[in-house]
Design a protein around this motif. Structure first.
Motif, PDB file in Angstrom:
ATOM      1  N   ARG A 207       0.895  -1.166   0.000  1.00 48.27           N
ATOM      2  CA  ARG A 207       0.000   0.000   0.000  1.00 48.27           C
ATOM      3  C   ARG A 207       0.927   1.208   0.000  1.00 48.27           C
ATOM      4  O   ARG A 207       1.517   1.570   1.026  1.00 48.27           O
ATOM      5  N   LEU A 208       1.085   1.805  -1.174  1.00 53.33           N
ATOM      6  CA  LEU A 208       2.130   2.803  -1.438  1.00 53.33           C
ATOM      7  C   LEU A 208       1.587   4.218  -1.364  1.00 53.33           C
ATOM      8  O   LEU A 208       0.622   4.557  -2.049  1.00 53.33           O
ATOM      9  N   TYR A 209       2.211   5.023  -0.517  1.00 54.92           N
ATOM     10  CA  TYR A 209       1.955   6.472  -0.557  1.00 54.92           C
ATOM     11  C   TYR A 209       3.170   7.122  -1.210  1.00 54.92           C
ATOM     12  O   TYR A 209       4.307   6.943  -0.770  1.00 54.92           O
ATOM     13  N   LEU A 210       2.906   7.882  -2.266  1.00 50.92           N
ATOM     14  CA  LEU A 210       3.978   8.559  -2.980  1.00 50.92           C
ATOM     15  C   LEU A 210       3.529   9.989  -3.261  1.00 50.92           C
ATOM     16  O   LEU A 210       2.564  10.196  -3.998  1.00 50.92           O
ATOM     17  N   PRO A 211       4.186  10.994  -2.675  1.00 53.59           N
ATOM     18  CA  PRO A 211       3.726  12.370  -2.824  1.00 53.59           C
ATOM     19  C   PRO A 211       4.083  13.020  -4.149  1.00 53.59           C
ATOM     20  O   PRO A 211       3.578  14.095  -4.458  1.00 53.59           O
ATOM     21  N   MET A 212       4.945  12.382  -4.931  1.00 54.99           N
ATOM     22  CA  MET A 212       5.398  13.022  -6.165  1.00 54.99           C
ATOM     23  C   MET A 212       4.238  13.202  -7.140  1.00 54.99           C
ATOM     24  O   MET A 212       3.416  12.305  -7.313  1.00 54.99           O
ATOM     25  N   PRO A 213       4.162  14.355  -7.794  1.00 57.70           N
ATOM     26  CA  PRO A 213       3.085  14.572  -8.766  1.00 57.70           C
ATOM     27  C   PRO A 213       3.134  13.557  -9.896  1.00 57.70           C
ATOM     28  O   PRO A 213       4.205  13.159 -10.354  1.00 57.70           O
ATOM     29  N   PHE A 214       1.963  13.143 -10.351  1.00 60.79           N
ATOM     30  CA  PHE A 214       1.891  12.155 -11.422  1.00 60.79           C
ATOM     31  C   PHE A 214       2.430  12.699 -12.741  1.00 60.79           C
ATOM     32  O   PHE A 214       2.722  11.924 -13.652  1.00 60.79           O
ATOM     33  N   PHE A 215       2.549  14.027 -12.872  1.00 63.36           N
ATOM     34  CA  PHE A 215       3.064  14.568 -14.133  1.00 63.36           C
ATOM     35  C   PHE A 215       4.579  14.466 -14.227  1.00 63.36           C
ATOM     36  O   PHE A 215       5.151  14.798 -15.257  1.00 63.36           O
ATOM     37  N   TRP A 216       5.242  14.028 -13.169  1.00 64.45           N
ATOM     38  CA  TRP A 216       6.667  13.725 -13.212  1.00 64.45           C
ATOM     39  C   TRP A 216       6.850  12.228 -13.347  1.00 64.45           C
ATOM     40  O   TRP A 216       5.993  11.440 -12.942  1.00 64.45           O
ATOM     41  N   VAL A 217       7.995  11.810 -13.851  1.00 63.68           N
ATOM     42  CA  VAL A 217       8.234  10.381 -14.029  1.00 63.68           C
ATOM     43  C   VAL A 217       8.245   9.665 -12.684  1.00 63.68           C
ATOM     44  O   VAL A 217       7.860   8.490 -12.585  1.00 63.68           O
ATOM     45  N   GLY A 218       8.649  10.352 -11.621  1.00 62.81           N
ATOM     46  CA  GLY A 218       8.627   9.726 -10.299  1.00 62.81           C
ATOM     47  C   GLY A 218       7.227   9.385  -9.848  1.00 62.81           C
ATOM     48  O   GLY A 218       7.015   8.417  -9.116  1.00 62.81           O
ATOM     49  N   GLY A 219       6.228  10.185 -10.264  1.00 66.80           N
ATOM     50  CA  GLY A 219       4.846   9.913  -9.910  1.00 66.80           C
ATOM     51  C   GLY A 219       4.170   8.952 -10.867  1.00 66.80           C
ATOM     52  O   GLY A 219       3.468   8.024 -10.451  1.00 66.80           O
ATOM     53  N   PHE A 220       4.371   9.165 -12.162  1.00 68.97           N
ATOM     54  CA  PHE A 220       3.735   8.312 -13.167  1.00 68.97           C
ATOM     55  C   PHE A 220       4.355   6.918 -13.183  1.00 68.97           C
ATOM     56  O   PHE A 220       3.664   5.905 -13.095  1.00 68.97           O
ATOM     57  N   GLY A 221       5.688   6.879 -13.289  1.00 73.25           N
ATOM     58  CA  GLY A 221       6.357   5.580 -13.309  1.00 73.25           C
ATOM     59  C   GLY A 221       6.489   4.970 -11.921  1.00 73.25           C
ATOM     60  O   GLY A 221       6.116   3.812 -11.700  1.00 73.25           O
ATOM     61  N   GLY A 222       7.020   5.762 -10.972  1.00 72.77           N
ATOM     62  CA  GLY A 222       7.257   5.248  -9.625  1.00 72.77           C
ATOM     63  C   GLY A 222       5.994   5.025  -8.832  1.00 72.77           C
ATOM     64  O   GLY A 222       5.999   4.250  -7.865  1.00 72.77           O
ATOM     65  N   GLY A 223       4.898   5.678  -9.216  1.00 74.09           N
ATOM     66  CA  GLY A 223       3.638   5.525  -8.503  1.00 74.09           C
ATOM     67  C   GLY A 223       2.611   4.752  -9.298  1.00 74.09           C
ATOM     68  O   GLY A 223       2.316   3.592  -9.029  1.00 74.09           O
ATOM     69  N   VAL A 224       2.041   5.390 -10.328  1.00 79.43           N
ATOM     70  CA  VAL A 224       0.913   4.816 -11.063  1.00 79.43           C
ATOM     71  C   VAL A 224       1.286   3.489 -11.731  1.00 79.43           C
ATOM     72  O   VAL A 224       0.643   2.456 -11.500  1.00 79.43           O
ATOM     73  N   LEU A 225       2.316   3.488 -12.571  1.00 82.06           N
ATOM     74  CA  LEU A 225       2.652   2.275 -13.301  1.00 82.06           C
ATOM     75  C   LEU A 225       3.257   1.213 -12.390  1.00 82.06           C
ATOM     76  O   LEU A 225       3.071   0.011 -12.623  1.00 82.06           O
ATOM     77  N   SER A 226       3.969   1.628 -11.339  1.00 83.61           N
ATOM     78  CA  SER A 226       4.491   0.651 -10.384  1.00 83.61           C
ATOM     79  C   SER A 226       3.359  -0.102  -9.704  1.00 83.61           C
ATOM     80  O   SER A 226       3.398  -1.330  -9.548  1.00 83.61           O
TER      81      SER A 226
END
Length: 521
Positions: A207-226
């Protein structure tokens, strides 16, 4: 984990396996894997009816939410190209990125945190934005309904998408210069994310909490796609605040917190009686109890960039590195070739020597908007990152800053990244950024530092115990909060503005010294 090399294949597979499990939880509710499959399919039909097809560039500007994820999946599963846009952009910056990425349709909120995005945009094609055909506020798009025709053709459209088709244009920038639109395919992006899941400690129980915005690769890749690849649950919020974030961490039993160390430290100061017992190793350590924390330098800092679609180098986040590799970024992930070359000749350097990092492999970028392949890659297919690093004999990578940031002090080379790392290791320092400061015909080492109860004299003394004398900053700027250090729209430190701030402080100090000398005379 079944292979899924396109977004549509991934969504179908995960919906079949984890139907009722939440994939995204935000402050307004939760979206299940089956719900994401169904709602993104319905939205994709609306997009098709409006003229969006395979290869169409679709901009998306909205804060983190389940709606962001639904829209991004709808766009990409039919083969359109997603262009995530920062909610921090000013109107001129937004127009520049729309133009650079040749965005044809723009979807977004009209206003967020005082930014109005659609004001001044043309209603139809213009000389300034010749590709832009239509702008859709999210409310209008949500209310639209697709006819039977688009629904019937969706299967054929999704089946036509291949791993080599373009998935996304992610904007990035260095510490200076205009943003770059980095192209990734379905295969390169999903492959890059999959290669780092184990190192990031993300699996189906996460259960991942990631504050990075999804418009950055850290949010899109590290959050959504992960989350999608692992079958995990992603918890997010539009505007992270200590009280709301801590409430989410507790109520949603978050097991993994990844993001910015300074945010974790701020949350730890406000945590009080918040129950964070669900957090497990691999999370940022400020939020973990002391018994679960590693010694300084024992864990690898995952290292990557937008051009590699996130981390390309790392080590299991819950596991100590071999002791002789402490302080490294870990080892390159499977599928990524890393070589270190001489800055001037481009020839590979011996093991242990610092040079520019170059990357090659199936997970790197497919290109950059407005640049030819010859301008982007070497003749043998490597991407010159501009980062400085060295590889040891066991293949562990050590980062030494940016090649365009290094400078000479009294003939010796200073790598700002090395100085920043040393300053951040000092107790009470929460953030540090280092750059060169011109002073006549030479350079001085300048540092902007935030933390509690800091003084320049104390910092200088601590730095001298960690760094060679020529690397110790001689120009200091103490700020109350890390946000006072200037950042660009992609979140990286704006070194040009930082240099100006430090130079202004140097000028003021010099003026004061000269005034005192005149007074004594």
């Amino acid at each position: 984990m079944p292979d899924a090399t396109t977004i549509d294949a991934l969504i179908r597979c995960r919906a079949a396996t984890y139907a009722d499990k939440p994939v995204v939880i935000d402050s307004d509710g939760r979206l299940s894997y089956a719900g994401l499959d169904t709602s993104s399919w319905e939205l994709a039909a609306v997009l098709v009816q409006a003229g969006v097809g395979k290869g169409t560039r679709v901009g998306l500007i909205m804060p983190n939410s389940a709606a962001w994820v639904r829209t991004a999946i709808a766009v990409t599963r039919i083969g359109a190209v997603l262009v995530p846009l920062s909610t921090l952009l000013t109107p001129p910056e937004l127009r520049a990125q729309l133009r650079a990425a040749a965005v044809q349709f723009l979807i977004g909120v009209e206003e967020f945190r005082g930014h109005r995005y659609f004001d001044g945009l043309p209603d139809e094609r213009s000389v300034d934005l010749p590709a832009l055909q239509q702008v859709w506020p999210t409310g209008c798009l949500a209310a639209a309904a697709a006819g039977p025709g688009p629904v019937r053709v969706l299967d054929a459209m999704t089946e036509s998408v291949t791993p080599s088709d373009q998935l996304v244009v992610m904007f990035t920038s260095g510490s200076s210069g205009p943003p770059k639109g980095v192209l990734h395919s379905h295969g390169s992006a999903l492959g890059a994310v999959a290669s780092g899941l184990t190192a990031r400690c993300i699996d189906s129980d996460t259960r991942l909490y990631l504050p990075m915005p999804f418009f950055w690769v850290g949010g899109f890749g590290g959050g959504v796609l992960s989350a999608l690849l692992a079958g995990a649950t992603l918890i997010t919020e539009e505007v992270p605040k200590p009280e709301t974030t801590l409430s989410l961490l507790e109520s949603e039993r978050v097991t993994l917190f990844r993001g910015w160390p300074d945010q974790a430290q701020a949350l730890a100061r406000h945590s009080g009686t918040t129950d964070l017992s669900a957090l497990r190793p691999g999370s940022l350590e400020a939020l973990l109890p002391p018994k679960l924390r590693a010694e300084p330098g024992a864990r690898a800092n995952l290292f990557g960039m937008t051009e590699s679609f996130g981390p390309y180098c790392g080590y299991a986040a819950d596991t100590d590195l071999p002791e002789k590799a402490w302080g490294s970024c870990g080892q390159p992930f499977e599928g990524m070739e890393v070589r270190i070359v001489d800055l001037e000749t481009g020839a590979p350097v011996p093991t242990g020597m610092i040079g520019m990092i170059q990357l090659r492999g199936p997970h790197i970028l497919r290109g950059i908007c407005g640049r030819t392949r010859e301008e982007t890659f070497t003749v043998d297919g490597y991407y010159p990152t501009g980062d400085l690093g060295r590889l040891d004999e066991d293949g562990f990578l050590y980062y030494h800053g940016r090649s365009d940031d290094m400078f000479k002090v009294s003939g010796a080379t200073v790598y700002p990244g090395e100085v920043e790392k040393a300053l951040r290791a000092i107790d009470a320092v929460t953030a540090a950024s280092v750059t060169s400061v011109p002073d006549g015909g030479r350079f001085r080492v300048g540092a902007a530092v935030s933390g509690d109860g800091l003084t320049v004299d104390w910092l200088r003394e601590q730095a001298r115990s960690l760094l060679s004398v020529f690397k110790v900053p001689t120009v200091w700027l103490l700020v109350e909060h890390p946000d006072a250090i200037p950042h660009g729209p992609t979140g990286k430190v704006d070194k040009l503005r930082l240099r100006e701030m430090l130079a202004a402080g140097l000028h003021t100090a010099s003026t004061s010294v000269n005034h005192q000398r005149r007074e004594r005379k």
